[in-house]
Scaffold this active site. Structure first.
Site, PDB file in Angstrom:
ATOM      1  CB  CYS A 279      -3.523  -7.347  -1.264  1.00  0.00           C
ATOM      2  SG  CYS A 279      -4.495  -6.169  -2.228  1.00  0.00           S
TER       3      CYS A 279
ATOM      4  CG  HIS B 179      -0.224  -7.772  -4.823  1.00  0.00           C
ATOM      5  ND1 HIS B 179      -0.795  -8.969  -4.466  1.00  0.00           N
ATOM      6  CD2 HIS B 179      -1.250  -6.903  -4.968  1.00  0.00           C
ATOM      7  CE1 HIS B 179      -2.105  -8.838  -4.400  1.00  0.00           C
ATOM      8  NE2 HIS B 179      -2.404  -7.585  -4.711  1.00  0.00           N
TER       9      HIS B 179
ATOM     10  CD  GLU C 282       2.226 -10.880  -4.030  1.00  0.00           C
ATOM     11  OE1 GLU C 282       2.671 -10.062  -3.201  1.00  0.00           O
ATOM     12  OE2 GLU C 282       1.017 -11.018  -4.285  1.00  0.00           O
TER      13      GLU C 282
HETATM   14  N1  GLN Z   1     -10.445  -7.760  -2.266  1.00  0.00           N
HETATM   15  C1  GLN Z   1      -9.568  -6.745  -1.797  1.00  0.00           C
HETATM   16  C2  GLN Z   1      -9.727  -5.450  -2.573  1.00  0.00           C
HETATM   17  O1  GLN Z   1     -10.233  -5.443  -3.662  1.00  0.00           O
HETATM   18  C3  GLN Z   1      -8.115  -7.205  -1.814  1.00  0.00           C
HETATM   19  C4  GLN Z   1      -7.595  -7.511  -3.180  1.00  0.00           C
HETATM   20  C5  GLN Z   1      -6.331  -8.332  -3.167  1.00  0.00           C
HETATM   21  O2  GLN Z   1      -5.993  -8.987  -2.179  1.00  0.00           O
HETATM   22  N2  GLN Z   1      -5.614  -8.350  -4.267  1.00  0.00           N
HETATM   23  O3  GLN Z   1      -9.343  -4.427  -2.081  1.00  0.00           O
END
Ligand code: GLN
Length: 539
Positions: free
Chosen positions: A384, A510, A512
Site C-alpha cells: 500500500c 494488503h 497480509e
Molecule cells: N495513505 C495511503 C493512501 O491512502 C496508503 C494507505 C495504506 O497504506 N493503507 O492511499
C-alpha cells in the site's frame, strides 16, 4: 434447521489475556469436528469502527473482504479458521448506539423512552443472532472485548445474561478467561483474582460455565479444583492455558485440555469426529524445525507497537513455515532512516518490506528504504503506502522527477505520481470512506506475481485513498518499473514490479489480510523464497 448454539467468551483480571486466541482455538477444534462455526467480536468503545483509530490505540485495523474496517482479532479468526469474516463479525458500542438512535429518529420506538435495557441490549442480541443467520452457522462464538467489571462492558454482559435465560443452559454457554498469577516469593499460584472476577460476573447475573485459566506455569489439580469449588464451576470445566511459544500451539493445547469436548457436552451437541488437525500439525512442525534463517526489515512508523503490523508479522510466520525458514522480522522505525545513514541501517537485511501507513511522518525513510532495496538487488515488498513509496522513489531517482511525490504528502508537487482517486476528491468524512475491501486484479502473464499466484485473476483487499497516477504509466514501464496487476473496471494499478531486479514487488492492496495458516499468501511465500535465494547467492 437445528437451533444455533451460542458461546460467549468474557475476560477478567487483566486485559490482553488472549480471548481472541482462545476463541479462535476453540472454533478451530469445533470446525475440525465438522461444525460450521464463526467468531464475532463485540467491542465496547464508541467509535463506530476502528477505521478512524490510530494504530497506537488498538493495533492494526483489519479489513474484511466486504470492506469492513474491524478489530485485529478478526485477523486471528480468519488465520485460524481459514474462512472469511464480514462486517457482521465485529460490532462496536458506537455501531449499536448508532442503529438505535437512527431507529429512534425514524420513529420506530413508537413514543417509548429509549433505554439501555431493553433497547441497547436487544440490539446487541440481534447482532449476535444476525451473524449466525448470515451464513447458516451452527455455532457462534462471541468474544466480548474489555474486562468484566468495566462500566462500558455492562450492557454486553446483561445481553449475555438475557440470552442465557431466554435460550436455556444447553444453547448458550459462557467461557470466562482469567489469569492465575504465580508468586515466586511464596512459590504458589494465586486464585483470588479469578474468584473476584467470577464474582464480578455473578453480580451482573452471569454464572460462567467454563473457566480458562491463563498461567505461566502448569497448574496443579488442587489449584484447578479450588477454583472449581469457589467459582461454582464443574471440575472438568476448569482448564488451563499455559504460555506457549507460538499462538498456533494453543488449539493443540486446548485439545489436550478437552475444551472442545466440554463445550460440546454442555451444549448437548454430538462429538462427531476427533480433530486430526493434520495440516495444522504439519505447519507447526515446519515452523519449529526451520532449515534456514533470514532477516527481513519491516520499515514502518508504528514499530513501537508490534500489534500495529499484526497481519504482516503473522503472514511472515505462515510464509516462513511454508519455506521452512526462520524469519527474524526486524522492526525498523522509518523516522530513524535518513539519507546519511540508510546504507548502514539496512545493509544486513535479506529482504525489505515497506509498511502501509498514512500521512507525512517517516515517509522519507520509507522512500530511502525502497531505494536501497532497488539499488542493491535486495528482495522488496511494498504494501500500500509501501508501494507508493517505491513509485515515488523510482520517479525521483530513475526518471529524474526531482519533486515526485504523492499528493497526500505534497499537494503542490509538479509530479503527482501518486494521486487521489477521482471518487475520493469530494469525500470529506473520514470513517469508512476509503477504497475498502476486495477488488479484482488481473495479473499479467509471465510476471513474477503471476508465477507466485499461479492464476491470472485474484481478488485482494484494499484500504487507501491514493493510487498510481496512470498518466505516468508509460514513462515508468519504459524505465523498467511495470504495472503487472490492473483492476479490470477502473484500470487502477494494483501491482508494480521491476523485472530486472531479483524480486521487487509493490502492491496497492494488503496481501497480509488474507494469509492463513493453511493458506499462506503466495506473495509472502515467494518473497521469503527470494530472500533465501539471495542470501545463499551472496554467501
Ligand atoms: N495513505 C495511503 C493512501 O491512502 C496508503 C494507505 C495504506 O497504506 N493503507 O492511499
Amino acid at each position: 434447521m437445528a437451533e444455533v448454539k451460542y458461546i460467549f467468551v468474557t475476560g477478567g483480571v487483566a486485559s490482553s489475556l488472549g480471548k481472541g486466541i482462545i476463541s479462535s482455538s476453540l472454533a478451530k477444534l469445533l470446525q475440525a469436528r465438522g461444525y460450521s462455526v464463526t467468531i464475532q467480536k463485540l467491542d465496547p468503545y464508541i467509535n463506530v469502527d476502528p477505521g478512524t483509530l490510530n494504530p497506537y490505540e488498538h493495533g492494526e485495523c483489519y479489513v474484511t473482504i466486504d470492506g469492513a474496517e474491524t478489530d485485529l482479532d478478526l485477523g486471528h479468526y480468519e488465520r485460524f479458521l481459514n474462512t472469511p469474516t464480514t462486517q457482521a463479525n465485529n460490532v462496536t458500542t458506537g455501531r449499536i448506539y448508532k442503529t438505535v438512535i437512527e431507529k429512534e429518529r425514524h420513529g420506530d420506538y413508537l413514543g417509548k423512552t429509549v433505554q439501555v435495557i431493553p433497547h441497547i441490549t436487544d440490539e446487541i442480541k440481534r447482532r449476535v443472532q444476525l451473524v449466525a443467520e448470515k451464513d447458516k452457522h451452527e455455532i457462534v462464538i462471541t468474544e466480548i472485548g474489555g474486562t468484566v467489571g468495566d462500566i462500558e462492558s455492562l450492557p454486553y454482559i446483561e445481553a449475555v445474561r438475557q440470552m442465557k435465560w431466554e435460550m436455556g443452559q444447553n444453547n448458550c454457554l459462557v467461557i470466562h478467561l482469567t489469569l492465575v498469577p504465580f508468586l515466586s516469593a511464596s512459590g504458589e499460584h494465586k486464585t483470588k483474582p479469578t474468584q473476584h472476577s467470577v464474582k464480578a460476573l455473578l453480580e451482573a447475573g452471569v454464572q460462567p460455565d467454563i473457566l480458562v485459566l491463563r498461567t505461566e506455569k502448569e497448574l496443579s489439580q488442587d489449584v484447578k479444583e479450588k477454583v472449581a469449588l469457589f467459582c461454582n464451576v464443574e471440575k472438568n470445566a476448569v482448564v488451563q492455558s499455559v504460555d506457549v511459544e507460538t499462538i498456533y500451539e494453543v488449539p493443540i493445547k486446548m485439545l489436550e485440555e478437552k475444551l472442545d469436548i466440554t463445550a460440546l457436552r454442555k451444549l448437548n451437541l454430538g462429538m462427531r469426529e476427533e480433530p486430526a488437525l493434520v495440516k495444522w500439525r504439519d505447519f507447526l512442525n515446519r515452523l519449529k524445525n526451520p532449515s534456514k534463517r533470514i532477516t527481513v526489515g519491516l520499515v514502518g512508523k508504528y514499530v513501537e507497537l508490534p500489534d500495529a503490523y499484526k497481519s504482516i508479522s503473522e503472514s511472515f510466520i505462515h510464509a516462513g513455515a511454508e519455506n521452512q525458514c526462520e524469519i527474524n522480522l526486524e522492526m525498523i522505525h522509518s523516522e530513524d532512516i535518513t539519507e546519511a545513514n540508510y546504507k548502514a541501517k539496512l545493509h544486513h537485511l535479506d529482504g525489505i518490506v515497506v509498511a502501509p501507513g498514512f500521512g507525512n511522518r517517516g515517509i522519507e525513510g520509507k522512500i530511502d528504504a525502497a531505494r536501497f532495496a532497488r539499488e542493491n538487488g535486495i528482495p522488496f515488498l511494498g504494501i500500500c503506502l509501501g508501494m507508493q513509496c517505491a513509485v515515488i522513489e523510482f520517479g525521483r531517482n530513475v526518471l529524474g522527477f526531482e519533486d515526485a511525490d504523492s499528493t497526500e504528502m505534497n499537494p503542490g508537487t509538479t509530479h503527482p505520481v501518486i494521486d487521489l482517486m477521482d471518487e475520493q476528491k469530494s469525500v470529506t468524512d473520514k470513517g469508512g470512506t476509503m477504497r475498502l475491501g476486495g477488488y479484482r486484479c488481473i495479473v499479467k502473464e509471465g510476471t513474477r506475481v503471476s508465477r507466485a499466484y499461479g492464476k491470472s485473476e485474484v481478488t485482494e483487499r484494499h484500504r487507501h485513498r491514493y493510487e498510481f497516477n496512470n498518466h505516468y504509466l508509460n514513462s515508468y514501464s519504459d524505465a523498467g518499473m511495470v504495472a503487472t496487476g490492473i483492476n479490470p473496471g477502473s484500470e487502477l494499478v494494483e501491482i508494480i514490479e521491476i523485472p530486472a531486479h531479483p524480486w521487487f514487488v509493490g502492491v496497492q492492496f494488503h496481501p497480509e489480510y488474507s494469509s492463513t495458516v493453511v493458506n499462506p499468501h503466495p506473495l509472502f511465500v515467494e518473497f521469503v523464497k527470494a530472500c533465501c535465494i539471495e542470501r545463499s547467492n551472496n554467501k
